[in-house]
Design a protein around this motif. Structure first.
Motif, PDB file in Angstrom:
ATOM      1  N   PRO A  42      26.047  21.548  22.967  1.00 54.33           N
ATOM      2  CA  PRO A  42      27.417  21.881  24.008  1.00 54.33           C
ATOM      3  C   PRO A  42      28.316  21.351  23.994  1.00 54.33           C
ATOM      4  O   PRO A  42      29.567  21.493  25.097  1.00 54.33           O
ATOM      5  CB  PRO A  42      26.568  21.157  25.445  1.00 54.33           C
ATOM      6  N   PHE A  43      29.077  20.147  23.606  1.00 53.28           N
ATOM      7  CA  PHE A  43      29.998  19.374  23.122  1.00 53.28           C
ATOM      8  C   PHE A  43      30.848  19.648  21.857  1.00 53.28           C
ATOM      9  O   PHE A  43      31.587  18.971  21.915  1.00 53.28           O
ATOM     10  CB  PHE A  43      30.289  17.604  23.807  1.00 53.28           C
ATOM     11  N   GLN A  44      30.308  20.428  21.499  1.00 56.30           N
ATOM     12  CA  GLN A  44      30.663  20.920  19.887  1.00 56.30           C
ATOM     13  C   GLN A  44      31.092  19.699  18.721  1.00 56.30           C
ATOM     14  O   GLN A  44      32.040  19.435  18.478  1.00 56.30           O
ATOM     15  CB  GLN A  44      31.610  21.599  20.031  1.00 56.30           C
ATOM     16  N   ILE A  45      30.013  18.389  18.591  1.00 59.38           N
ATOM     17  CA  ILE A  45      30.193  17.483  18.102  1.00 59.38           C
ATOM     18  C   ILE A  45      30.422  17.929  16.870  1.00 59.38           C
ATOM     19  O   ILE A  45      29.511  18.101  16.299  1.00 59.38           O
ATOM     20  CB  ILE A  45      29.288  16.540  18.805  1.00 59.38           C
ATOM     21  N   LYS A  46      31.202  16.656  15.983  1.00 61.64           N
ATOM     22  CA  LYS A  46      31.291  17.046  15.012  1.00 61.64           C
ATOM     23  C   LYS A  46      30.496  15.792  14.223  1.00 61.64           C
ATOM     24  O   LYS A  46      30.756  15.118  14.777  1.00 61.64           O
ATOM     25  CB  LYS A  46      32.776  16.614  14.089  1.00 61.64           C
ATOM     26  N   ASN A  47      29.820  16.335  13.172  1.00 62.51           N
ATOM     27  CA  ASN A  47      29.541  14.737  11.887  1.00 62.51           C
ATOM     28  C   ASN A  47      30.376  13.498  11.901  1.00 62.51           C
ATOM     29  O   ASN A  47      29.934  12.558  12.573  1.00 62.51           O
ATOM     30  CB  ASN A  47      29.290  15.139  11.321  1.00 62.51           C
ATOM     31  N   CYS A  63      20.824  14.902  18.099  1.00 55.37           N
ATOM     32  CA  CYS A  63      22.210  13.874  18.938  1.00 55.37           C
ATOM     33  C   CYS A  63      22.958  15.131  19.288  1.00 55.37           C
ATOM     34  O   CYS A  63      22.988  15.180  20.657  1.00 55.37           O
ATOM     35  CB  CYS A  63      22.612  13.003  18.548  1.00 55.37           C
ATOM     36  N   ALA A  64      23.393  15.740  18.179  1.00 57.14           N
ATOM     37  CA  ALA A  64      24.277  16.567  19.550  1.00 57.14           C
ATOM     38  C   ALA A  64      23.795  17.791  19.674  1.00 57.14           C
ATOM     39  O   ALA A  64      24.736  18.419  20.785  1.00 57.14           O
ATOM     40  CB  ALA A  64      25.784  17.535  18.212  1.00 57.14           C
ATOM     41  N   ASN A  65      22.923  18.569  19.710  1.00 58.16           N
ATOM     42  CA  ASN A  65      22.329  19.933  20.157  1.00 58.16           C
ATOM     43  C   ASN A  65      21.427  19.307  21.422  1.00 58.16           C
ATOM     44  O   ASN A  65      21.106  20.141  21.783  1.00 58.16           O
ATOM     45  CB  ASN A  65      21.297  20.188  18.854  1.00 58.16           C
ATOM     46  N   ASP A  66      21.020  17.645  21.429  1.00 53.99           N
ATOM     47  CA  ASP A  66      20.824  17.370  23.285  1.00 53.99           C
ATOM     48  C   ASP A  66      21.381  17.791  24.172  1.00 53.99           C
ATOM     49  O   ASP A  66      22.169  15.994  23.396  1.00 53.99           O
ATOM     50  CB  ASP A  66      19.892  15.823  22.914  1.00 53.99           C
ATOM     51  N   TYR A  67      21.791  17.665  24.672  1.00 59.89           N
ATOM     52  CA  TYR A  67      22.881  17.557  26.401  1.00 59.89           C
ATOM     53  C   TYR A  67      22.295  16.097  26.521  1.00 59.89           C
ATOM     54  O   TYR A  67      23.756  15.381  26.174  1.00 59.89           O
ATOM     55  CB  TYR A  67      22.203  18.348  27.350  1.00 59.89           C
ATOM     56  N   THR A  68      21.562  15.489  26.335  1.00 62.45           N
ATOM     57  CA  THR A  68      21.616  13.509  27.304  1.00 62.45           C
ATOM     58  C   THR A  68      21.974  13.085  25.967  1.00 62.45           C
ATOM     59  O   THR A  68      23.102  12.453  26.044  1.00 62.45           O
ATOM     60  CB  THR A  68      20.522  13.392  27.379  1.00 62.45           C
ATOM     61  N   CYS A  69      22.011  13.440  25.031  1.00 60.38           N
ATOM     62  CA  CYS A  69      22.476  12.535  23.203  1.00 60.38           C
ATOM     63  C   CYS A  69      23.529  12.275  23.123  1.00 60.38           C
ATOM     64  O   CYS A  69      24.635  12.048  23.308  1.00 60.38           O
ATOM     65  CB  CYS A  69      21.300  12.681  22.386  1.00 60.38           C
ATOM     66  N   ALA A  70      24.357  13.870  23.327  1.00 62.24           N
ATOM     67  CA  ALA A  70      25.570  14.349  22.868  1.00 62.24           C
ATOM     68  C   ALA A  70      26.351  13.795  23.993  1.00 62.24           C
ATOM     69  O   ALA A  70      27.513  13.712  24.124  1.00 62.24           O
ATOM     70  CB  ALA A  70      25.384  15.306  22.863  1.00 62.24           C
ATOM     71  N   LYS A  71      26.346  14.135  25.638  1.00 63.45           N
ATOM     72  CA  LYS A  71      26.658  13.545  26.909  1.00 63.45           C
ATOM     73  C   LYS A  71      27.175  11.984  26.790  1.00 63.45           C
ATOM     74  O   LYS A  71      28.428  11.017  26.726  1.00 63.45           O
ATOM     75  CB  LYS A  71      26.321  13.975  27.921  1.00 63.45           C
ATOM     76  N   GLY A  72      26.039  10.770  26.153  1.00 62.42           N
ATOM     77  CA  GLY A  72      26.413   9.647  25.883  1.00 62.42           C
ATOM     78  C   GLY A  72      27.092   9.327  24.750  1.00 62.42           C
ATOM     79  O   GLY A  72      28.252   8.449  24.874  1.00 62.42           O
ATOM     80  N   CYS A  73      27.402  10.200  23.751  1.00 67.03           N
ATOM     81  CA  CYS A  73      28.125   9.787  22.169  1.00 67.03           C
ATOM     82  C   CYS A  73      29.686  10.131  23.022  1.00 67.03           C
ATOM     83  O   CYS A  73      29.667   9.493  22.862  1.00 67.03           O
ATOM     84  CB  CYS A  73      27.288  10.991  21.687  1.00 67.03           C
ATOM     85  N   THR A  74      29.809  11.637  23.348  1.00 59.89           N
ATOM     86  CA  THR A  74      31.118  11.425  24.120  1.00 59.89           C
ATOM     87  C   THR A  74      31.443  10.458  24.842  1.00 59.89           C
ATOM     88  O   THR A  74      32.466   9.930  24.713  1.00 59.89           O
ATOM     89  CB  THR A  74      30.785  12.683  24.983  1.00 59.89           C
ATOM     90  N   ARG A  75      30.782   9.975  25.714  1.00 64.27           N
ATOM     91  CA  ARG A  75      31.425   8.510  26.743  1.00 64.27           C
ATOM     92  C   ARG A  75      31.450   7.399  25.831  1.00 64.27           C
ATOM     93  O   ARG A  75      32.273   6.669  25.394  1.00 64.27           O
ATOM     94  CB  ARG A  75      29.837   8.135  27.645  1.00 64.27           C
ATOM     95  N   ALA A  76      30.443   7.173  24.182  1.00 60.77           N
ATOM     96  CA  ALA A  76      30.510   5.849  23.562  1.00 60.77           C
ATOM     97  C   ALA A  76      31.714   6.272  22.783  1.00 60.77           C
ATOM     98  O   ALA A  76      32.686   4.847  22.139  1.00 60.77           O
ATOM     99  CB  ALA A  76      29.319   5.789  23.133  1.00 60.77           C
ATOM    100  N   TYR A  77      32.050   7.470  22.654  1.00 58.80           N
ATOM    101  CA  TYR A  77      33.407   8.045  22.044  1.00 58.80           C
ATOM    102  C   TYR A  77      35.043   7.211  22.536  1.00 58.80           C
ATOM    103  O   TYR A  77      35.752   6.410  22.196  1.00 58.80           O
ATOM    104  CB  TYR A  77      33.507   9.260  21.196  1.00 58.80           C
ATOM    105  N   MET A  78      34.862   7.579  23.744  1.00 56.62           N
ATOM    106  CA  MET A  78      35.990   7.632  24.556  1.00 56.62           C
ATOM    107  C   MET A  78      36.153   6.323  25.019  1.00 56.62           C
ATOM    108  O   MET A  78      36.744   5.647  25.504  1.00 56.62           O
ATOM    109  CB  MET A  78      36.086   8.125  26.827  1.00 56.62           C
ATOM    110  N   ARG A  79      34.886   5.459  25.523  1.00 54.35           N
ATOM    111  CA  ARG A  79      35.086   3.996  25.669  1.00 54.35           C
ATOM    112  C   ARG A  79      35.240   3.344  24.433  1.00 54.35           C
ATOM    113  O   ARG A  79      36.081   2.421  24.083  1.00 54.35           O
ATOM    114  CB  ARG A  79      33.508   3.752  25.913  1.00 54.35           C
ATOM    115  N   ARG A  80      35.133   3.827  22.735  1.00 53.68           N
ATOM    116  CA  ARG A  80      35.676   3.419  21.676  1.00 53.68           C
ATOM    117  C   ARG A  80      37.372   3.757  21.639  1.00 53.68           C
ATOM    118  O   ARG A  80      37.547   2.233  21.224  1.00 53.68           O
ATOM    119  CB  ARG A  80      35.023   3.689  20.676  1.00 53.68           C
TER     120      ARG A  80
END
Length: 125
Positions: A42-47, A63-80
């Motif tokens: 849903p967030f169209q995340i790349k490796n 992770c990318a295909n799981d909404y909850t994991c992808a959302k958390g990944c996006t949050r972590a990327y933005m925190r980073r």
């Protein structure tokens, strides 16, 4: 929590706008070729994005295909990267999501930001 993370936090509204622009927030969307690599979920995340968000879940595609994991990944990327290479506004986050850690400085992400605004977000949402 990783020591190199900043205190920046992307809002739920800004995350929702990114999800909307990327996939109409379709939680069932899978991977599709985008340039030379797959963008997934849903967030169209790349490796490389998943690696930068500290490799959550059991693998990139899972992770990318799981909404909850992808959302958390996006949050972590933005925190980073938020507050370090770019600012901490929704515009900065959206342009980083589209153009990488320095996406806020790339003119190529301006059209993506316009799509985010059309989805209902503003610079400070």
């Amino acid at each position: 929590m990783h020591a190199e993370m900043n205190l920046a936090a992307i809002s739920d509204k800004c995350l929702a706008c990114i999800c909307q622009v990327e996939s109409n927030c379709n939680r069932n969307i899978k991977c599709r070729l985008d340039g030379a690599s797959d963008s997934c979920g849903p967030f169209q995340i790349k490796n490389v994005y998943w690696i930068d968000c500290y490799r959550p879940g059991s693998g990139f595609r899972q992770c990318a295909n799981d909404y909850t994991c992808a959302k958390g990944c996006t949050r972590a990327y933005m925190r980073r990267y938020g507050g370090r290479t770019c600012g901490t506004t929704c515009e900065d986050y959206a342009r980083m999501h589209n153009g990488g850690p320095t996406g806020c400085k790339k003119s190529s992400t301006n059209s993506y930001w316009r799509k985010i605004m059309a989805a209902g977000c503003s610079r400070n949402s």
